[in-house]
Design an enzyme around this catalytic site. Structure first.
Site, short mmCIF file in Angstrom:
data_model
loop_
_atom_site.label_atom_id
_atom_site.label_comp_id
_atom_site.label_asym_id
_atom_site.label_seq_id
_atom_site.Cartn_x
_atom_site.Cartn_y
_atom_site.Cartn_z
N PHE A 127 0.86 -1.19 0.00
CA PHE A 127 0.00 0.00 0.00
C PHE A 127 0.89 1.23 0.00
O PHE A 127 1.74 1.39 0.88
CB PHE A 127 -0.93 0.02 1.22
CG PHE A 127 -1.92 1.15 1.14
CD1 PHE A 127 -3.11 1.01 0.44
CD2 PHE A 127 -1.65 2.38 1.73
CE1 PHE A 127 -4.02 2.06 0.33
CE2 PHE A 127 -2.55 3.45 1.62
CZ PHE A 127 -3.73 3.28 0.92
N ASP A 212 9.28 2.63 1.72
CA ASP A 212 8.10 3.35 2.20
C ASP A 212 7.95 3.05 3.70
O ASP A 212 7.51 1.98 4.10
CB ASP A 212 6.86 2.89 1.42
CG ASP A 212 5.58 3.60 1.88
OD1 ASP A 212 5.59 4.18 2.97
OD2 ASP A 212 4.58 3.53 1.14
N LYS A 241 2.74 9.58 8.78
CA LYS A 241 1.97 9.24 9.99
C LYS A 241 2.51 9.77 11.33
O LYS A 241 2.02 10.76 11.84
CB LYS A 241 1.77 7.72 10.03
CG LYS A 241 0.85 7.21 8.91
CD LYS A 241 0.58 5.75 9.08
CE LYS A 241 -0.26 5.15 7.96
NZ LYS A 241 -1.69 5.48 8.04
C1 LIG Z 1 2.91 2.25 3.83
C2 LIG Z 1 1.99 3.38 3.51
N1 LIG Z 1 2.31 4.21 2.51
C3 LIG Z 1 1.53 5.25 2.19
C4 LIG Z 1 0.35 5.50 2.86
C5 LIG Z 1 -0.50 6.66 2.47
O1 LIG Z 1 -0.43 7.66 3.45
P1 LIG Z 1 -1.51 8.83 3.49
O2 LIG Z 1 -2.82 8.21 3.84
O3 LIG Z 1 -1.00 9.77 4.56
O4 LIG Z 1 -1.52 9.47 2.15
C6 LIG Z 1 -0.03 4.65 3.90
C7 LIG Z 1 -1.30 4.86 4.62
O5 LIG Z 1 -1.81 4.00 5.31
C8 LIG Z 1 0.81 3.56 4.24
O6 LIG Z 1 0.50 2.71 5.23
#
Ligand SMILES: Cc1ncc(COP(=O)(O)O)c(C=O)c1O
Length: 384
Positions: A127, A212, A241
């Site tokens: 994700f 990520d 986050k």
């Molecule tokens: C690993 C990862 N990358 C990217 C995101 C996307 O972040 P945002 O919701 O702040 O755009 C998330 C959100 O859960 C995530 O867990």
């Protein structure tokens, strides 16, 4: 039923929270809950942390926003700390969210690779966000379908399979983008061999290894960043986050020679790194270092894992530190358990149909862990 004021992208909420303190939340009826989710791994220092509240208050009375056309102070301080925690030698671009941090990484990879060498390879089950590009980087084809056509230049391979990754690397590939633990995909950690193999392949082929850390970063897994469990040094790291403990701020860090391909005008944001959010992040990082959150996540994660494994309905626990999924015995519906846990005063979520995700505050107390697991025990008893 009349339509509410919000677009129907989420199911109707079962509860409305109005106040939080540490690991506790209260709803609009005054009912107390224990928060084992932290807004999806966001409020790592708990709710209403005084150091963050004071920093916000002071910054709000000093300077909230000018523009990234001008210098402001908290942002560079935060960037310096992040660079130190990542081992040094890099530069930071601030964003407002995790998806935007990944957008920055993707644009950086494209400029770095040059025309014709722009593909980003990511893993099935990953994700990476909900913007059109990060949605395509997200390795969940079912989420893509209704938004086709998505931006070109993304490819997905089986998670934790270095041979399949190697076969996918042709001269059009600029970067590999992976999470150290697939969070939304079910809390599935990478193996150390996989990350080491990816690092080696990326060096051999001259490809960027982008990690990520939006969900795993900043102490959550028991290290400052999840990839540090695997002894690899990435070229690009994204995060969000926990960085603002609930105040929206994200960051894309890159090795300085990679970051250096951006020139003024290549990428920009109105709000990213603005003083109010950066003041929160500066207070978050200072508090995390003072509280030794990496050690606390390791210790509390072990206590929570051991307590969960003692429940007869829990067949296994996966994850790292305080990013944990409890696998439930066959036939137990994790969504129904999560709904009943909420009604019983415990906030967690069903990350898959058969597993519950827990990501409590990194400052969670041993008493709160015991209390949360006791609530879960009684909820699970009713599901067997
Ligand atoms: C690993 C990862 N990358 C990217 C995101 C996307 O972040 P945002 O919701 O702040 O755009 C998330 C959100 O859960 C995530 O867990």
């Amino acid at each position: 039923m009349t339509a509410g004021p919000l677009m129907p992208t989420y199911p109707p909420p079962a509860v409305t929270f109005v106040r939080g303190q540490g690991s506790e939340l209260w709803d609009d009826d005054g009912k107390r809950y224990l928060d084992f989710l932290s807004g999806l791994a966001v409020t790592s220092l708990g709710h209403a942390h005084p150091a963050v509240a004071d920093a916000l208050n002071e910054q709000a009375r000093t300077l909230v926003h000018v523009s990234n056309l001008y210098g402001t102070q908290p942002g560079p301080d935060v960037a310096t700390t992040l660079d130190r925690l990542l081992g040094g030698g890099g530069q930071v671009f601030f964003t407002n969210s995790g998806a935007e941090a990944n957008e920055c990484a993707i644009k950086l990879a494209r400029k770095w690779g040059g025309r014709g060498r722009h593909v980003v390879v990511s893993a099935l089950g990953s994700f990476h966000g909900r913007t059109l590009a990060t949605l395509h980087a997200t390795g969940q084809p079912a989420k893509h379908e209704v938004f086709q056509p998505l931006p070109e230049g993304f490819r997905h391979v089986t998670w934790n399979d270095v041979d399949e990754l190697e076969r996918s690397l042709d001269p059009t590939v600029a970067a590999v983008l992976l999470e150290p633990v697939q969070g939304e995909g079910g809390v599935n950690p990478a193996t150390a061999d996989y990350f080491a193999g990816v690092r080696r392949l990326c060096v051999e082929r001259g490809i960027l290894f982008m990690v990520d850390e939006v969900q795993t970063g900043l102490g959550r897994t028991g290290r400052w960043f999840g990839h540090q469990h695997f002894d690899v040094v990435p070229d690009v790291v994204t995060m969000a986050k926990a960085l603002g403990n609930g105040v929206p701020i994200g960051a894309c860090w890159a090795r300085a020679d990679v970051a250096g391909v951006f020139e003024p005008g290549d990428h920009a944001t109105t709000y990213g790194g603005q003083p109010l959010a950066a003041a929160a992040a500066r207070a978050v990082l200072a508090t995390m270092e003072a509280e030794d959150v990496t050690a606390r996540a390791t210790t509390a994660g072990k206590q929570l894992t051991d307590a969960l494994l003692a429940l007869p309905e829990v067949t296994g626990v996966r994850g790292l530190g305080l990013l944990i999924a409890a696998e439930l015995a066959d036939g137990i519906d994790a969504r129904a358990v999560a709904a009943d846990a909420l009604a019983a005063g415990l906030v967690l979520n069903a990350v898959t149909p058969g597993a519950l995700r827990m990501a409590p505050s990194l400052l969670v107390t041993g008493e709160h862990i015991d209390e949360g697991v006791a609530i879960l025990r009684s909820v699970l008893e009713a599901h067997t």
